[in-house]
Scaffold this active site. Structure first.
Site: not given
Ligand code: NCD
Ligand code: ZN
Length: 369
Positions: A16, A110, A148, A191, A264
């Site tokens: 990010h 995403k 996610h 993640h 992440d």
């Protein structure tokens, strides 16, 4: 005695970089840790939820074109690789996917669980993208789905309990169906934090891979709650020893091709607020050092040829191969020599990289560019 080894520069395939006057410091921190490229997540404000600048107007969203330009101006121009996935909302259409992919601008999308993490308020349930044909279009166009993987809207006990949690629910109840319905869709389980998710990735075919963060290799939930070390609070939250064992086993296995580096790294200049804590750990500048520490904790001899080979596969090779990227021809050096970690300053305030705020501000490894 110092020990060092040379690695190809690597691509952080989940990070990010935020926006406006914060981007420069974060991109610089990535370069300082040997990154030659990044996949910069689209959960900005507003999110990056259209592909082309001409479609921004009435949509109220940012475009991939615009965000990439901002990132380039802030220093990403020197990267060899820059991917910005499209933030999937309930307004995403198959047409946007096909046109975006056809133009070469769109490489990945995403999926966020609605309200499930920082900047996820525009996310739509995965079901939406099945019903409206978006996943089908992605499969056809070869666009990667970055997920996610946490179920949204659960009761507190279903969200996190001794027997289950939001990530386990998601991988047990949702992802199998998506994988089986779209066998040619490339999926990155972002993640991953649990043995359930690790097992899902392992038992899936070669179209399914996963990113693993440094914090999930190093810490467990006890590190977070013993003293409420909120700099370690990210989502999905760090889990249990059994989960960490599964992650360590997956990333250090010889022949690992599916698990790769995606830090992440998620900087917050304001972590603790009156009504809670912002989710996201910052690891800009320190991720290879932390990963190396995690590999050592997992029992890998980082001085051996075999140890360095599994580390390179994880950090540099697997992600590039999965995304079809040319590996970098530049190199950097990881040195077994202690270094200090300091906060990174931005015009919006400073951010605290791990392990600062959790334990000693010292790393066992350093980087030479
Ligand atoms: C990320 C952020 O801050 O943008 N936070 C986090 O806890 N990981 C969002 C995300 O990737 O979930
Ligand atoms: Zn993230």
């Amino acid at each position: 005695m110092s020990r060092e080894f040379t690695l190809p520069k690597w691509y952080d395939l989940h990070t990010h970089f935020r926006q406006e006057n914060q981007m420069q410091a974060y991109i610089a921190a990535h370069k300082a840790m040997g990154c030659a490229g990044a996949l910069a997540m689209p959960n900005t404000q507003p999110p990056v939820a259209v592909v082309f600048e001409k479609d921004e107007g009435a949509s109220g969203y940012w475009s991939i074109e615009r965000y990439m330009r901002d990132l380039n101006v802030a220093g990403a121009r020197e990267f060899e690789v820059l991917i910005v996935p499209l933030y999937l909302t309930k307004e995403t259409t198959p047409d946007m996917i096909l046109k975006g992919a056809g133009s070469g601008v769109l490489k990945a999308c995403k999926a966020y669980p609605p309200h499930g993490t920082t900047g996820a308020e525009f996310g739509a349930p995965l079901m939406t993208h099945i019903d409206n044909g978006v996943l089908k279009a992605m499969e056809e166009a070869g666009v990667v789905l970055c997920v996610h993987g946490e179920e949204h809207g659960l009761s507190p006990t279903a969200y996190f309990d001794r027997h289950s949690n939001a990530e386990e629910v998601f991988y047990k109840e949702r992802m199998g169906r998506v994988r089986d319905a779209y066998p040619d869709l490339k999926i990155v389980c972002e993640h991953v934090t649990t043995k359930v998710a690790v097992d899902f990735v392992k038992e899936s075919g070669e179209m399914v891979a996963a990113t693993v963060t440094p914090q999930h290799l190093i810490y467990t939930i006890g590190d977070l709650i013993q003293g409420l070390k909120y700099h370690l609070f990210c989502l999905p939250v760090v889990k249990f020893e059994e989960d960490r064992e599964a992650l360590r086993g997956a990333v250090t296995a010889s022949g690992n091709r599916k698990f790769f580096a995606g830090t992440d790294s998620a900087p917050h200049t304001m972590k603790a607020t009156e009504c809670g804590c912002a989710a996201g750990c910052f690891t800009g500048g320190v991720a290879p050092q932390l990963y190396a520490h995690g590999f050592e904790m997992a029992g890998v001899d980082m001085g051996s040829v075999a140890g360095q080979a599994v580390f390179q596969a994880f950090l540099c090779d697997n992600g590039a191969r999965f995304y079809g990227l040319e590996p970098s021809s530049e190199t950097f050096v990881l040195v077994k020599e202690p270094s200090r970690v300091d906060p990174v300053n931005t015009p919006q305030g400073s951010v605290v990289p791990l392990p600062l705020g959790v334990n000693e501000p010292e790393l066992g490894w350093s980087i030479k560019l």
